[in-house]
Design a protein around this motif. Sequence first.
Motif, mmCIF file in Angstrom:
data_model
loop_
_atom_site.group_PDB
_atom_site.id
_atom_site.type_symbol
_atom_site.label_atom_id
_atom_site.label_comp_id
_atom_site.label_asym_id
_atom_site.label_seq_id
_atom_site.Cartn_x
_atom_site.Cartn_y
_atom_site.Cartn_z
ATOM 1 N N MET A 242 84.679 48.079 48.385
ATOM 2 C CA MET A 242 85.508 46.886 48.554
ATOM 3 C C MET A 242 86.307 46.700 47.272
ATOM 4 N N ASP A 243 87.584 46.350 47.413
ATOM 5 C CA ASP A 243 88.412 46.155 46.221
ATOM 6 C C ASP A 243 89.463 45.082 46.491
ATOM 7 N N VAL A 244 89.862 44.409 45.415
ATOM 8 C CA VAL A 244 90.897 43.372 45.490
ATOM 9 C C VAL A 244 91.840 43.555 44.305
ATOM 10 N N HIS A 245 93.142 43.465 44.555
ATOM 11 C CA HIS A 245 94.101 43.393 43.453
ATOM 12 C C HIS A 245 95.081 42.246 43.715
ATOM 13 N N ALA A 246 95.545 41.624 42.622
ATOM 14 C CA ALA A 246 96.484 40.503 42.745
ATOM 15 C C ALA A 246 97.892 41.021 43.046
ATOM 16 N N THR A 276 92.924 53.058 48.395
ATOM 17 C CA THR A 276 92.315 54.293 47.894
ATOM 18 C C THR A 276 91.110 53.969 47.012
ATOM 19 N N HIS A 277 91.190 52.853 46.270
ATOM 20 C CA HIS A 277 90.042 52.455 45.434
ATOM 21 C C HIS A 277 88.821 52.127 46.295
ATOM 22 N N ALA A 278 89.029 51.403 47.388
ATOM 23 C CA ALA A 278 87.898 51.053 48.260
ATOM 24 C C ALA A 278 87.297 52.317 48.877
HETATM 25 MG MG MG Z 1 90.836 48.652 42.047
#
Ligand code: MG
Length: 390
Positions: A242-246, A276-278
């Motif tokens: 799981m990932d989040v970016h602003a 891709t990070h998740a």
């Molecule tokens: Mg990330």
Amino acid sequence: MGHEVVALVPAAGMGRRMGAKVPKQQLAMGGLPILTRTLLLLEQVAVVDAVVVAAPAGREAQLAANCIEPFGLAKVAKVVTGGDERQDSVWAAAKAAASLGASWVLVHDAVRPLAPPKLFESVLQAARQHGAAVAALAAVDTIKEAGDDRLVVRTLERSRLWQVQTPQGFALGPLLAAMEQARAQGIVATDEAGLMERMGSKVALTPGARQNIKITTPEDLRLAQGWLGAAPPVMPRVGQGMDVHALVEGRPLILGGVNIEYERGLLGHSDADVLTHAVMDALLGAAGLGDIGGMFPDTEPAYAGANSLDLLSEVVARLALEELTPAQISATLVAQAPRLAPFIPAMRRNLAQRLHLTPEMVNVAATTTEGLGFTGQGKGICALATAVLR
Ligand code: MG
């Protein structure tokens, strides 16, 4: 340079014995084209530096598009035009290997995807010792010679008979000379070792493998699928990420390696490709290898602006050290805007290529949160992913 040992894969045959519309090497076996399985096998063989594939004349681009390009096969250096006879295809591939600077070649049938990786090493080792070597099995059945009338002429002494497989390993110079002479004299052999024997060269036999079958009929294909299914059962390994970016102004919006035209983009140390990070976190999670923060610290200047797809390739290589390969990905993007549906097929292709999977095995869904929360207010984008490894 760096291409001392090149594998030659003749894949120009149309496989009429298979009775299918597509050439046999492009038929699917367990979800992947047979040729792709063979090429993935060669990716794993440490002694092979590069691979040359001979394709049917006029179908080179089609073969590359179906069996090579979607799978990120880094060792395939050239696709050359093959010929009607296997010997013509090996000749074209051998000349290409010479142009790559090869000293040794390993000829391997496109339709033998089940050869054990160690077999290439043992054949190459024997070839280095004797000049030429082939994988072979001691004959189990009694073999008789018969005339055109199918009446037996004689029974051959079984203890001296060997059934020849591939790989076949050769010093490239002598192989080219033997092939050139055969071409000049109009001689066609069913394997390259036969041409070396004509020149009086030594050819050593290296113990082959039962499962290294040549898939030329529908029965062979069923048998090969049985061998695949006969692999020892392993627990599937599952991981989540799981990932989040602003979302901020003045940054590009990159999701699954696709650069999306939008008024804002994601903030982060790398290219901030949240999808891709998740996926990377899900893969590392399934392997029990921690997370991307541990593998690619954002205090590391080398990762500033990094292409996250390249980082994904590093994760796949890290998994390979544990003998784990991605089998399936299911991911969800959570964003209020922009509309992502038109970009999803390209995201799936990008991810699948780095994962050595078909795009069907990499699902990407997109949802909004109906205006609720930080994603709904457009403050950021979230991605969730589940990965299965085998
Ligand atoms: Mg990330």
